[in-house]
Design a protein around this motif. Structure first.
Motif, PDB file in Angstrom:
ATOM      1  N   GLN A  53      56.221  33.852  45.013  1.00 43.81           N
ATOM      2  CA  GLN A  53      57.634  34.234  44.823  1.00 43.81           C
ATOM      3  C   GLN A  53      58.461  34.040  46.101  1.00 43.81           C
ATOM      4  O   GLN A  53      59.607  34.490  46.171  1.00 43.81           O
ATOM      5  CB  GLN A  53      57.717  35.709  44.408  1.00 43.81           C
ATOM      6  CG  GLN A  53      57.094  36.029  43.061  1.00 43.81           C
ATOM      7  CD  GLN A  53      56.946  37.546  42.883  1.00 43.81           C
ATOM      8  OE1 GLN A  53      57.902  38.295  43.076  1.00 43.81           O
ATOM      9  NE2 GLN A  53      55.746  37.983  42.551  1.00 43.81           N
ATOM     10  N   LYS A  54      57.847  33.453  47.111  1.00 44.12           N
ATOM     11  CA  LYS A  54      58.509  33.177  48.401  1.00 44.12           C
ATOM     12  C   LYS A  54      58.966  34.457  49.104  1.00 44.12           C
ATOM     13  O   LYS A  54      59.971  34.460  49.813  1.00 44.12           O
ATOM     14  CB  LYS A  54      59.688  32.214  48.225  1.00 44.12           C
ATOM     15  CG  LYS A  54      59.299  30.884  47.593  1.00 44.12           C
ATOM     16  CD  LYS A  54      60.429  29.878  47.710  1.00 44.12           C
ATOM     17  CE  LYS A  54      60.200  28.630  46.868  1.00 44.12           C
ATOM     18  NZ  LYS A  54      58.922  27.975  47.056  1.00 44.12           N
ATOM     19  N   LEU A  55      58.235  35.526  48.894  1.00 47.25           N
ATOM     20  CA  LEU A  55      58.600  36.788  49.547  1.00 47.25           C
ATOM     21  C   LEU A  55      57.875  36.976  50.877  1.00 47.25           C
ATOM     22  O   LEU A  55      58.198  37.862  51.656  1.00 47.25           O
ATOM     23  CB  LEU A  55      58.291  37.968  48.623  1.00 47.25           C
ATOM     24  CG  LEU A  55      59.214  38.058  47.393  1.00 47.25           C
ATOM     25  CD1 LEU A  55      58.712  39.094  46.419  1.00 47.25           C
ATOM     26  CD2 LEU A  55      60.645  38.372  47.831  1.00 47.25           C
ATOM     27  N   ILE A  56      56.867  36.116  51.127  1.00 41.96           N
ATOM     28  CA  ILE A  56      56.096  36.237  52.369  1.00 41.96           C
ATOM     29  C   ILE A  56      56.371  34.993  53.217  1.00 41.96           C
ATOM     30  O   ILE A  56      56.289  33.874  52.722  1.00 41.96           O
ATOM     31  CB  ILE A  56      54.585  36.378  52.051  1.00 41.96           C
ATOM     32  CG1 ILE A  56      54.335  37.740  51.415  1.00 41.96           C
ATOM     33  CG2 ILE A  56      53.733  36.188  53.295  1.00 41.96           C
ATOM     34  CD1 ILE A  56      52.911  37.957  50.967  1.00 41.96           C
ATOM     35  N   PRO A  57      56.707  35.195  54.512  1.00 40.41           N
ATOM     36  CA  PRO A  57      57.008  34.045  55.371  1.00 40.41           C
ATOM     37  C   PRO A  57      55.746  33.330  55.865  1.00 40.41           C
ATOM     38  O   PRO A  57      54.659  33.912  55.860  1.00 40.41           O
ATOM     39  CB  PRO A  57      57.744  34.691  56.552  1.00 40.41           C
ATOM     40  CG  PRO A  57      57.245  36.090  56.599  1.00 40.41           C
ATOM     41  CD  PRO A  57      56.866  36.481  55.190  1.00 40.41           C
ATOM     42  N   GLY A  58      55.932  32.099  56.277  1.00 42.76           N
ATOM     43  CA  GLY A  58      54.846  31.367  56.936  1.00 42.76           C
ATOM     44  C   GLY A  58      53.774  30.911  55.988  1.00 42.76           C
ATOM     45  O   GLY A  58      54.045  30.314  54.956  1.00 42.76           O
ATOM     46  N   PHE A  67      54.216  40.656  56.230  1.00 43.14           N
ATOM     47  CA  PHE A  67      55.658  40.502  55.996  1.00 43.14           C
ATOM     48  C   PHE A  67      56.442  40.314  57.309  1.00 43.14           C
ATOM     49  O   PHE A  67      57.651  40.105  57.282  1.00 43.14           O
ATOM     50  CB  PHE A  67      56.212  41.734  55.262  1.00 43.14           C
ATOM     51  CG  PHE A  67      56.122  41.626  53.763  1.00 43.14           C
ATOM     52  CD1 PHE A  67      54.915  41.819  53.101  1.00 43.14           C
ATOM     53  CD2 PHE A  67      57.244  41.327  52.996  1.00 43.14           C
ATOM     54  CE1 PHE A  67      54.827  41.721  51.710  1.00 43.14           C
ATOM     55  CE2 PHE A  67      57.173  41.218  51.609  1.00 43.14           C
ATOM     56  CZ  PHE A  67      55.956  41.415  50.966  1.00 43.14           C
ATOM     57  N   GLY A  68      55.770  40.460  58.460  1.00 40.91           N
ATOM     58  CA  GLY A  68      56.473  40.319  59.745  1.00 40.91           C
ATOM     59  C   GLY A  68      57.342  41.515  60.082  1.00 40.91           C
ATOM     60  O   GLY A  68      58.358  41.379  60.767  1.00 40.91           O
ATOM     61  N   GLY A  86      51.114  38.422  62.432  1.00 41.82           N
ATOM     62  CA  GLY A  86      51.182  37.821  61.104  1.00 41.82           C
ATOM     63  C   GLY A  86      49.836  37.739  60.412  1.00 41.82           C
ATOM     64  O   GLY A  86      48.816  38.212  60.928  1.00 41.82           O
ATOM     65  N   SER A  87      49.864  37.109  59.248  1.00 45.82           N
ATOM     66  CA  SER A  87      48.683  37.030  58.380  1.00 45.82           C
ATOM     67  C   SER A  87      47.437  36.509  59.102  1.00 45.82           C
ATOM     68  O   SER A  87      46.332  36.967  58.861  1.00 45.82           O
ATOM     69  CB  SER A  87      49.000  36.113  57.193  1.00 45.82           C
ATOM     70  OG  SER A  87      47.831  35.790  56.480  1.00 45.82           O
ATOM     71  N   ARG A 115      48.234  28.887  51.287  1.00 50.70           N
ATOM     72  CA  ARG A 115      49.527  28.826  50.617  1.00 50.70           C
ATOM     73  C   ARG A 115      49.416  28.328  49.179  1.00 50.70           C
ATOM     74  O   ARG A 115      48.822  28.950  48.328  1.00 50.70           O
ATOM     75  CB  ARG A 115      50.484  27.930  51.412  1.00 50.70           C
ATOM     76  CG  ARG A 115      50.779  28.463  52.795  1.00 50.70           C
ATOM     77  CD  ARG A 115      52.025  27.879  53.355  1.00 50.70           C
ATOM     78  NE  ARG A 115      51.890  26.443  53.577  1.00 50.70           N
ATOM     79  CZ  ARG A 115      52.891  25.640  53.852  1.00 50.70           C
ATOM     80  NH1 ARG A 115      54.109  26.118  53.925  1.00 50.70           N
ATOM     81  NH2 ARG A 115      52.706  24.377  54.074  1.00 50.70           N
ATOM     82  N   THR A 116      49.994  27.133  48.962  1.00 51.23           N
ATOM     83  CA  THR A 116      50.103  26.654  47.588  1.00 51.23           C
ATOM     84  C   THR A 116      49.022  25.636  47.226  1.00 51.23           C
ATOM     85  O   THR A 116      49.087  25.015  46.172  1.00 51.23           O
ATOM     86  CB  THR A 116      51.487  26.018  47.376  1.00 51.23           C
ATOM     87  OG1 THR A 116      51.715  25.116  48.446  1.00 51.23           O
ATOM     88  CG2 THR A 116      52.579  27.079  47.364  1.00 51.23           C
TER      89      THR A 116
END
Lengths: 324, 333
Positions: free
Chosen positions: A36-41, A91-92, A103-104, A250-251
């Motif tokens: 959902q593009k709610l997490i950066p990077g 989430f930073g 970060g993650s 990621r994807t």
């Protein structure tokens, strides 16, 4: 699955199951939020590998330490970092375990002995050796565990770190999570031996292959190695054969994997295997399982809400913690 | 400095470093040494000679030839509260351990949100001038100064070597401590009593008003020699010994530049993107209107260090080169 050579109370077994479930639901949430593009990077999830982190870390106390990798949410949760601090870090946010500056890929909490997720392949291995060196130096009965992937066994830091720990007989256990893929490349294309554990003989230490989806086997084998480390017998290399159910990051849908292979491993899902064991042995019934599941879901939802509600770091964090 | 009342001893740079290690190991049993051939052999440059018999093998640890493991293990032990001092036999070998130094040690404090400050001291033997060829002679300090999180120290004399190393061991932060191999036999007076020289503070070695010469490590002597020759030509130069490259004491350097109006930076490393470029940029940025002439750098050419003594001599900065550059700046010919 069986409980051979393992003496765990029902309470302990259920607690291990709950931790595995926490990691699974946490990672599913991260995966969904990322989509959902709610997490950066970027992010690297570990569904399918929960038996390794939980099986090994269930042998450790708070004083024992671990190093892990960029696929490290599972180890971090298993070692006891609060889920909301991990989620906020991903989430930073300023309330993350690293104030949002890691970060993650860099989840760290020294207060629970999680020395860090190292995002350069293999880099945590010599660092774990150094933690082991400190225990030996101080005559402490603690152990250090380095988690890393199959790909890391091809990088120099692995060779240097394992040899160093062996030569100095340090209380370190090297746990290789062989999930059959180094990023997108299958193991046999990049690695000279079928079993990473075979490499142990080159360092004069024991190498053991274990079914990494069987949490009780992982627990039993790692217990032996950790006991040996504490007893001053030096390091062990444990190879846990497991499977990364999602893509690398990621994807990535992981389309390079044959469908039949994915299917076979999904049937051997570590949580399904352990759940079946607990149910068929009368250790867990439907109602206690449902209660556990709703508890874990709530923890993850609360962690998500906490991360959402938390502020981003302020500008004074930009240049702090450099060497001041 | 109150050197008049201070009781001093005359020792060389090598012994001064050993004295610092010994004093700090006696003071604090968390301090230990690890590196290649540092225990039984006492180090390739004999800096750690005698320390094994004094402190035993658990505190003076011979390691495999594994720079990545040495630095990684130093980091791991520092996270657990020890104070490791790692020796990298030649600073050129830091390249082998660069991930651990630049990605792990340097960034740990920042990436963890300040959970640990990583008190790791990495002693690395740097510098040329003795025909050790291109992989055992480099001055790579700029690599580390360009990596936020690392303190970089470059002592030029025995007293500084001792006092700065003691401060480095106590500061609880990652420190790159560069020992110039050609300086090991250099003798000098060192206080008998304990002295901690502050990190991040440069020292004016000679005062003057016509131009500022900035050097570090081996080039401080180069600057002083040039300054003495300039003096007999009526040119009074001020010589600044950087001592610490990062954090840089910009205040002292720019204060001098604003007084003299002329600046020559003398560095042993390759001039292109070297640390002299940073000092020149700061002078241009902050002190431009005080400058009476362009800023000059006397530094190594854009080439690896050659082996042949004839070529190496041409490659290195020298008092002659500094003298010539200074005369041109001040007198225009």
């Amino acid at each position: 699955m069986k409980q051979q050579g393992v003496s765990l109370s029902n309470k302990e077994l259920l607690s291990m199951f709950e931790k595995m479930l926490l990691i699974r639901i946490f990672e599913d949430k991260i995966h969904a939020l990322f989509a959902q593009k709610l997490i950066p990077g970027t992010t690297h999830v570990c569904q399918g590998q929960e038996a390794v982190s939980v099986g090994v870390i269930s042998n450790l106390s708070k004083e024992d330490v671990i190093t892990c990798t960029y696929r490290g949410h599972g180890h971090s949760l298993a070692k006891g970092i609060e889920p909301k601090k991990v989620m906020a870090e991903i989430f930073g946010k300023s309330t993350g375990c690293c104030k949002g500056k890691g970060g993650s890929m860099h989840i760290t909490d020294l207060s629970v002995g999680a020395l860090g997720s190292f995002a350069i392949v293999g880099a945590g291995i010599p660092v774990a050796a150094g933690a082991g060196l400190s225990f030996k130096y101080r005559h402490l009965n603690h152990a250090a565990v380095a988690f890393f992937g199959d790909g890391a066994s091809n990088i120099g830091a692995f060779h240097e770190g394992v040899n160093f720990a062996s030569v100095l007989k340090l209380p370190v256990v090297f746990v290789c999570e062989n999930n059959l893929y180094g990023e997108y490349s299958p193991l046999m294309k990049t690695t000279s031996v079928p079993n990473i554990a075979d490499r142990a003989s080159a360092y004069g230490i024991n190498g053991i292959v274990v079914d990494g989806n069987d949490v009780l086997e992982v627990y039993r084998v790692s217990k032996g190695a950790i006991d040996d480390a504490r007893a001053g017998k030096g390091p062990t290399l444990i190879e846990c054969k497991t499977y990364r159910q999602k893509g690398h990051s990621r994807t990535d849908p992981g389309k390079y994997r044959p469908d039949s292979e994915v299917r076979e491993w999904m049937e051997r899902d570590p949580i399904r295997l352990f759940g079946d064991y607990l149910r068929s042995n009368g250790i867990m019934d439907r109602s206690s399982e449902e209660a556990m599941s709703s508890r874990v879901n709530q923890v993850v939802e609360e962690a998500y809400q906490f991360a959402l509600d938390s502020p981003y770091p302020s500008e004074n964090e930009l240049e702090s913690n450099v060497y001041n | 400095m109150s050197s008049k009342v201070m009781s001093t001893i005359n020792i060389n740079y090598r012994s001064a470093i050993r004295f610092a290690l010994r004093e700090e190991m006696k003071r604090d049993d968390r301090v230990f040494l690890l590196g290649e051939d540092i225990a039984d052999a006492g180090g390739v440059f004999k800096v750690t000679e005698g320390l094994l018999s004094e402190f035993g093998p658990s505190r003076v640890i011979d390691t495999p030839i594994s720079e990545t493991a040495i630095v990684g293990a130093a980091l791991g032990s520092a996270l657990m509260g020890l104070t490791p001092i790692a020796e990298i036999m030649f600073s050129d070998f830091t390249a082998v351990a660069m991930d651990q130094i630049a990605n792990q040690v340097a960034k740990y404090s920042y990436m963890s949100g300040g959970q640990a400050h990583v008190g790791v001291v990495i002693r690395a033997v740097s510098g040329g001038g003795i025909s050790f060829s291109a992989q055992h002679s480099q001055s790579l300090e700029a690599w580390f100064a360009h990596t936020p999180g690392l303190i970089s120290i470059m002592p030029s004399n025995p007293r500084d070597a001792k006092g700065l190393l003691k401060s480095a061991i106590r500061c609880g932060r990652p420190v790159m401590f560069f020992e110039h191999k050609a300086l090991y036999p250099m003798e000098g007076l060192v206080p008998e009593s304990e002295e901690l020289i502050p990190i991040g503070k440069s020292e004016i070695r000679k005062e003057g008003e016509d131009l500022t010469l900035v050097g570090a490590s081996s080039t401080v002597a180069t600057c002083l020699e040039a300054a003495s020759r300039l003096e007999s030509n009526g040119i009074h130069s001020e010589v600044i010994d950087l001592r610490t490259l990062s954090p840089l004491d910009s205040k002292t350097i720019l204060g001098s530049v604003e007084k003299t109006g002329r600046l020559i930076v003398v560095e042993e490393d390759v001039g292109f993107c070297g640390w002299g470029a940073e000092i020149a940029a700061q002078a241009a940025d902050k002190s431009l209107y005080y400058l009476k002439s362009p800023v000059k750098r006397v530094s190594a050419p854009y080439a690896p260090i050659p082996f042949s003594p004839a070529l190496e001599k041409m490659y290195m900065p020298s008092a002659e080169k500094v003298y010539a550059a200074a005369k041109l700046l001040v007198q225009g010919s």
